[in-house]
Design an enzyme around this catalytic site. Structure first.
Site, PDB file in Angstrom:
ATOM      1  N   GLN A 172       0.834  -1.208   0.000  1.00 45.87           N
ATOM      2  CA  GLN A 172       0.000   0.000   0.000  1.00 45.87           C
ATOM      3  C   GLN A 172       0.864   1.251   0.000  1.00 45.87           C
ATOM      4  O   GLN A 172       1.821   1.346   0.757  1.00 45.87           O
ATOM      5  CB  GLN A 172      -0.881   0.048   1.244  1.00 45.87           C
ATOM      6  CG  GLN A 172      -1.888  -1.067   1.362  1.00 45.87           C
ATOM      7  CD  GLN A 172      -2.822  -0.828   2.533  1.00 45.87           C
ATOM      8  OE1 GLN A 172      -3.877  -0.234   2.392  1.00 45.87           O
ATOM      9  NE2 GLN A 172      -2.435  -1.297   3.700  1.00 45.87           N
ATOM     10  N   HIS A 194      -1.898   0.048  -4.610  1.00 45.89           N
ATOM     11  CA  HIS A 194      -3.111   0.413  -3.890  1.00 45.89           C
ATOM     12  C   HIS A 194      -3.554   1.830  -4.278  1.00 45.89           C
ATOM     13  O   HIS A 194      -4.615   2.035  -4.818  1.00 45.89           O
ATOM     14  CB  HIS A 194      -2.944   0.280  -2.373  1.00 45.89           C
ATOM     15  CG  HIS A 194      -4.193   0.527  -1.586  1.00 45.89           C
ATOM     16  ND1 HIS A 194      -4.555   1.778  -1.132  1.00 45.89           N
ATOM     17  CD2 HIS A 194      -5.163  -0.307  -1.176  1.00 45.89           C
ATOM     18  CE1 HIS A 194      -5.702   1.697  -0.475  1.00 45.89           C
ATOM     19  NE2 HIS A 194      -6.099   0.438  -0.483  1.00 45.89           N
ATOM     20  N   ASP A 238      -7.081   0.792  -5.576  1.00 42.94           N
ATOM     21  CA  ASP A 238      -8.311   0.893  -4.785  1.00 42.94           C
ATOM     22  C   ASP A 238      -8.900   2.282  -5.008  1.00 42.94           C
ATOM     23  O   ASP A 238      -8.271   3.283  -4.669  1.00 42.94           O
ATOM     24  CB  ASP A 238      -8.019   0.660  -3.308  1.00 42.94           C
ATOM     25  CG  ASP A 238      -9.286   0.475  -2.476  1.00 42.94           C
ATOM     26  OD1 ASP A 238     -10.380   0.799  -2.975  1.00 42.94           O
ATOM     27  OD2 ASP A 238      -9.175   0.006  -1.326  1.00 42.94           O
ATOM     28  N   GLU A 274     -10.158  -2.127  -7.287  1.00 43.36           N
ATOM     29  CA  GLU A 274     -10.881  -2.475  -6.059  1.00 43.36           C
ATOM     30  C   GLU A 274     -11.923  -1.407  -5.757  1.00 43.36           C
ATOM     31  O   GLU A 274     -11.647  -0.214  -5.822  1.00 43.36           O
ATOM     32  CB  GLU A 274      -9.893  -2.582  -4.899  1.00 43.36           C
ATOM     33  CG  GLU A 274     -10.531  -2.994  -3.582  1.00 43.36           C
ATOM     34  CD  GLU A 274      -9.517  -3.238  -2.485  1.00 43.36           C
ATOM     35  OE1 GLU A 274      -9.938  -3.283  -1.313  1.00 43.36           O
ATOM     36  OE2 GLU A 274      -8.312  -3.380  -2.786  1.00 43.36           O
ATOM     37  N   ASP A 308     -14.788  -5.195  -1.931  1.00 37.34           N
ATOM     38  CA  ASP A 308     -14.295  -4.814  -0.609  1.00 37.34           C
ATOM     39  C   ASP A 308     -15.451  -4.333   0.257  1.00 37.34           C
ATOM     40  O   ASP A 308     -15.957  -5.069   1.116  1.00 37.34           O
ATOM     41  CB  ASP A 308     -13.210  -3.748  -0.745  1.00 37.34           C
ATOM     42  CG  ASP A 308     -12.670  -3.289   0.616  1.00 37.34           C
ATOM     43  OD1 ASP A 308     -12.966  -3.943   1.630  1.00 37.34           O
ATOM     44  OD2 ASP A 308     -11.947  -2.278   0.668  1.00 37.34           O
ATOM     45  N   GLN A 330     -11.715  -9.224  -1.397  1.00 40.01           N
ATOM     46  CA  GLN A 330     -10.810  -8.911  -0.301  1.00 40.01           C
ATOM     47  C   GLN A 330     -11.376  -9.479   0.993  1.00 40.01           C
ATOM     48  O   GLN A 330     -12.484  -9.128   1.413  1.00 40.01           O
ATOM     49  CB  GLN A 330     -10.558  -7.422  -0.070  1.00 40.01           C
ATOM     50  CG  GLN A 330      -9.555  -7.320   1.079  1.00 40.01           C
ATOM     51  CD  GLN A 330      -9.175  -5.941   1.543  1.00 40.01           C
ATOM     52  OE1 GLN A 330      -8.435  -5.822   2.520  1.00 40.01           O
ATOM     53  NE2 GLN A 330      -9.627  -4.902   0.892  1.00 40.01           N
ATOM     54  N   LYS A 332     -11.041  -9.007   4.356  1.00 44.88           N
ATOM     55  CA  LYS A 332     -10.482  -7.937   5.189  1.00 44.88           C
ATOM     56  C   LYS A 332     -10.393  -8.465   6.605  1.00 44.88           C
ATOM     57  O   LYS A 332     -11.339  -8.375   7.384  1.00 44.88           O
ATOM     58  CB  LYS A 332     -11.347  -6.687   5.100  1.00 44.88           C
ATOM     59  CG  LYS A 332     -10.596  -5.428   5.435  1.00 44.88           C
ATOM     60  CD  LYS A 332     -11.141  -4.239   4.666  1.00 44.88           C
ATOM     61  CE  LYS A 332     -10.174  -3.080   4.706  1.00 44.88           C
ATOM     62  NZ  LYS A 332     -10.558  -2.002   3.786  1.00 44.88           N
TER      63      LYS A 332
END
Length: 414
Positions: A172, A194, A238, A274, A308, A330, A332
């Protein structure tokens, strides 16, 4: 081996709690914080210090097993549990969990997880962060009781095999999406960056032009800095629902076509997007991602959609997977509560030919990240998140090194 005590200590995480709704409403970045008023219940500021609770299980031979309770950066958003503050939840662990664990044998990970998962207070399960940390400690306790690795406990109880190579690591960037990308390329991160594209005006562009330029820069930077053409990372961005904000949440054709355009810009590298939309409802989110996946597949765009938001629990993951809502889910990790649910989520995705991204949050700790590495090495997701933090080097080091230790030890410790 019996559990004789459970001790808690308050701690910090590798990042912060951020009020996602306030940021989406246009909160202005100011250095390392944001200016504006918090809007999500529990927040007193848009950005607050991340907090954790270390749960230490004392075994009768005086070994100490540890797990860390932590919640995601965007707590209280996307259907998640409320903001997790240590002072509020240490008393809950001491009252509701400690008496139930003392005197029990640390001999079966799944059974102990089920015990924790089924505790209810006022008709509700315990906060996901509590279940997350306590079950980490239980996995560590069972591994110590059996003189083996944590991944070996999972492999034995779920009838899997520990991997013989590490899982691809996703890094990230945070807002340092240029400088941090260089770090990722130098370290040869397999998935990057990311990007934190959470604002239309500043990071996406009302026609997507800012992100398009960034993807073009990414492609060229990878080619410029890589040692050889054998390094071909996946570009994973993302966008936090901003495509829906810019183009309209139900303007599926336009969103799909834009993602297809980005995929062309990213070539020769594979592209993942994402969270293209966030419609603030689980059912509607599933339908949106299912529709977008079908459009992308029918048009043969070289892009994968990652689910997500609103896909938080094991039940959610199965629901999105069964409906083909995206190409990758994802998982999480803190959102699932007990880490037994992470194991089951990865295995379920794989059984249904859905790609599994064992993610989590920058707002975790070194201990939770290392334990997640054991889960990944026992279950084989398509990628694992480098965590905690947004500095790249630290999170990548923690996750990579733990998986490398597993490779070195797995055939020695049985």
């Amino acid at each position: 081996m019996k559990i004789i005590d459970v001790i808690c200590s308050a701690g910090k995480t590798g990042f912060y709690f951020d009020d996602q709704r306030a940021i989406k409403k246009g909160a202005v970045s100011d250095g390392a914080t944001y200016r504006g008023e918090a809007v999500t219940p529990g927040f007193t500021k848009i950005r607050q210090s991340g907090e954790s609770i270390s749960v230490m299980i004392i075994l009768e031979d005086k070994q100490i097993a540890c797990g860390d309770c932590a919640a995601v950066q965007y707590s209280g958003a996307g259907g998640r549990d409320a903001l997790f503050l240590a002072k509020d939840f240490i008393p809950v662990i001491e009252k509701e969990i400690k008496p139930r664990l003392i005197g029990r044998e640390a001999d079966n990970f799944r059974e102990l997880c089920n015990l924790v998962e089924n505790i209810k207070v006022d008709g509700k399960k315990l906060h996901t962060a509590i279940r997350y940390g306590v079950t980490q400690a239980l996995l560590d306790a069972v591994s110590k009781s059996n003189n083996c690795l944590m991944c070996q406990v999972i492999a034995k109880e779920y009838n899997t095999k520990v991997l013989s190579e590490i899982v691809p690591i996703f890094t990230q960037s945070g807002d340092s999406r240029y400088e941090n990308t260089d770090k990722m390329i130098i370290k040869k991160a397999q998935v990057l960056p990311h990007g934190l594209i959470n604002n239309v005006k500043e990071k996406l562009g009302y026609d997507g032009e800012i992100l398009e330029e960034y993807v073009k820069w990414l492609k060229n930077r990878i080619i410029e800095l890589r040692d050889d053409d054998l390094y071909n990372p996946v570009i994973h961005i993302d966008v936090y629902g901003t495509l829906g904000v810019a183009f309209g949440n139900e303007n599926y054709e336009k969103i799909a076509d834009y993602m297809g355009k980005l995929a062309e810009v990213a070539k020769p590298f594979k592209l993942r997007i994402e969270g293209p939309v966030d419609v603030e409802d689980r059912e509607k989110q599933m339908i949106a991602l299912k529709t977008l996946r079908k459009l992308v597949d029918d048009k043969k765009y070289n892009v994968e959609i990652v689910a997500d938001e609103w896909c938080n629990t094991l039940e959610d993951i199965k629901y999105f997977t069964d409906n083909k809502a995206g190409h990758m889910i994802q998982i999480k990790t803190p959102d699932l509560g007990g880490i037994n649910n992470i194991v089951e989520a990865v295995l379920y995705c794989k059984s249904k030919n859905m790609k599994a991204y064992q993610g989590g949050t920058c707002n975790e700790t070194d201990i939770s990240a290392r334990i997640c590495a054991h889960i990944a090495m026992a279950t084989g997701p398509n990628q694992i998140l480098a965590k905690p933090g947004m500095g790249v080097d630290e999170g990548y080091m923690i996750v990579c090194n733990e998986m490398q230790r597993i490779l070195a030890l797995n055939n020695i410790i049985n």
